[in-house]
Scaffold this motif. Sequence first.
Motif, short mmCIF file in Angstrom:
data_model
loop_
_atom_site.label_atom_id
_atom_site.label_comp_id
_atom_site.label_asym_id
_atom_site.label_seq_id
_atom_site.Cartn_x
_atom_site.Cartn_y
_atom_site.Cartn_z
N GLN A 1 3.19 -8.45 -2.23
CA GLN A 1 4.18 -8.61 -1.39
C GLN A 1 4.28 -7.99 -0.16
O GLN A 1 4.76 -8.60 1.03
N GLY A 2 3.82 -6.82 -0.10
CA GLY A 2 3.75 -5.99 1.07
C GLY A 2 3.55 -4.59 0.88
O GLY A 2 3.13 -4.30 -0.19
N VAL A 3 4.16 -3.60 1.51
CA VAL A 3 4.19 -2.20 1.33
C VAL A 3 5.67 -1.79 1.61
O VAL A 3 6.58 -2.25 2.50
N SER A 4 5.88 -0.58 0.94
CA SER A 4 7.21 0.20 1.12
C SER A 4 6.81 0.94 2.31
O SER A 4 5.85 1.45 2.90
N LYS A 5 8.07 1.68 2.92
CA LYS A 5 8.11 2.75 3.81
C LYS A 5 7.01 3.60 3.57
O LYS A 5 6.34 4.26 4.52
N ALA A 6 6.94 4.24 2.33
CA ALA A 6 6.02 5.34 1.99
C ALA A 6 4.70 5.11 1.92
O ALA A 6 3.61 5.81 1.56
N GLY A 7 4.21 3.30 2.06
CA GLY A 7 2.96 2.86 1.86
C GLY A 7 2.53 2.60 0.63
O GLY A 7 1.44 2.32 0.16
N ASN A 8 3.66 2.53 -0.33
CA ASN A 8 3.28 2.00 -1.91
C ASN A 8 3.15 0.54 -1.69
O ASN A 8 3.72 -0.02 -0.88
N LEU A 9 2.25 0.06 -2.66
CA LEU A 9 1.67 -1.25 -2.76
C LEU A 9 2.85 -2.21 -3.50
O LEU A 9 3.22 -1.56 -4.56
N GLN A 10 3.69 -3.03 -3.06
CA GLN A 10 4.67 -3.71 -3.88
C GLN A 10 3.93 -5.15 -4.22
O GLN A 10 3.44 -5.84 -3.63
N VAL A 11 3.82 -5.11 -5.69
CA VAL A 11 3.04 -6.26 -6.25
C VAL A 11 4.32 -6.83 -7.17
O VAL A 11 5.05 -6.35 -7.91
N LEU A 12 4.34 -8.16 -7.03
CA LEU A 12 5.20 -9.26 -8.03
C LEU A 12 4.25 -9.36 -9.17
O LEU A 12 3.14 -9.93 -9.07
N ILE A 13 4.83 -8.84 -10.38
CA ILE A 13 4.17 -9.04 -11.56
C ILE A 13 5.07 -9.96 -12.51
O ILE A 13 5.74 -10.57 -12.11
N GLU A 14 4.60 -10.27 -13.70
CA GLU A 14 5.34 -10.90 -14.60
C GLU A 14 7.11 -10.81 -14.69
O GLU A 14 7.40 -9.74 -14.52
N ASP A 15 7.71 -12.04 -14.99
CA ASP A 15 9.07 -11.59 -14.98
C ASP A 15 9.77 -11.66 -13.71
O ASP A 15 10.77 -11.27 -13.64
N GLY A 16 8.97 -11.92 -12.58
CA GLY A 16 9.59 -11.78 -11.31
C GLY A 16 9.89 -10.47 -10.80
O GLY A 16 10.67 -10.26 -9.88
N ILE A 17 9.36 -9.52 -11.48
CA ILE A 17 9.63 -7.95 -11.16
C ILE A 17 8.41 -7.57 -10.02
O ILE A 17 7.49 -7.86 -10.21
N VAL A 18 9.24 -6.89 -9.13
CA VAL A 18 8.39 -6.49 -7.89
C VAL A 18 8.14 -4.71 -8.37
O VAL A 18 9.34 -4.26 -8.24
N LYS A 19 6.94 -4.27 -8.56
CA LYS A 19 6.67 -3.26 -8.73
C LYS A 19 5.85 -2.42 -7.86
O LYS A 19 5.06 -3.03 -7.08
N GLU A 20 6.41 -0.97 -7.43
CA GLU A 20 5.60 -0.42 -6.43
C GLU A 20 4.70 0.57 -7.06
O GLU A 20 4.85 1.18 -7.99
N PHE A 21 3.40 0.65 -6.38
CA PHE A 21 2.19 1.56 -6.98
C PHE A 21 1.68 2.42 -5.67
O PHE A 21 1.74 1.80 -4.60
N ASP A 22 1.46 3.76 -6.04
CA ASP A 22 0.77 4.61 -5.04
C ASP A 22 -1.03 4.25 -5.27
O ASP A 22 -1.30 3.88 -6.35
N LEU A 23 -1.51 5.17 -4.42
CA LEU A 23 -2.87 5.00 -4.23
C LEU A 23 -3.55 5.45 -5.72
O LEU A 23 -4.47 4.99 -6.12
N LYS A 24 -2.84 6.46 -6.24
CA LYS A 24 -3.46 7.18 -7.26
C LYS A 24 -3.07 6.33 -8.71
O LYS A 24 -3.89 6.44 -9.75
N GLU A 25 -2.06 5.26 -8.56
CA GLU A 25 -1.64 4.43 -9.87
C GLU A 25 -2.52 3.13 -9.87
O GLU A 25 -2.59 2.75 -11.02
#
Length: 243
Positions: A214-238
């Motif tokens: 979907q995009g990135v957060s202010k901190a640079g985490n990747l915002q990903v739309l996963i199942e059930d319409g949930i947007v989850k944030e991930f950092d580079l290590k995750e």
Amino acid sequence: MHIIKLDAIDSTNSFLRQLSSASMVEDFTVVIANHQTNGRGQMGSEWRSEKGKNLTVSVFKDVSFLKVDEHFCISMAVALAIIGALKTFDIKGLKIKWPNDILSDNMKIGGVLIENVISSKKPKASIIGFGLNINQTEFENLPSASSLRLITGQVFDPDEVLQVILNSLKYYFSLLEQKAFDKLKSSYEKQLFRKNKPSTFKDYEGNLFTGYIQGVSKAGNLQVLIEDGIVKEFDLKEVSLLY
């Protein structure tokens, strides 16, 4: 602009970091190596480059005007600067693979490694390293790698490409100094590889899952739309995005 040209060095980032710790370094000092023997990429990966055929560069930039939570804007600015420069050479299909790999038609042609110098819990300076494949035509065991020459069939002058990139960096650094963060973020997200497309990711435990960037957060985490319409944030290590 102070430019230091080296024939061979283990890492331009390491050289510039050592130089900046030993003496005062002029803002926008640029280190260029004809050959880098121990280049580094994100998460400790190796950056391999054939001698004399590519760009291996590091830039020292004063970023004391930024807050700690604004540091990802440096990464966005650098990736956009390289993309902008390459567009002037008519390189097609340019995208940014989060956080800052440079792709052309889904093939990796460049990468960025940014190391921040922190003082009193604030960014003081950034050592911005980038590698760009210019005239190399063989990439052993790197099926996703390519170069400007392979993409276009033309031989490029690395010095000319570098000058255009440095000019582009100056422009995007000026946006940073103006704190035009919304403009940088909007431009960066438009260039994101696989945005709004079904994509495969691998988490830190090696599990695969599907989602939509979907995009990135202010901190640079990747915002990903996963199942059930949930947007989850991930950092580079995750998480890592697979090609």
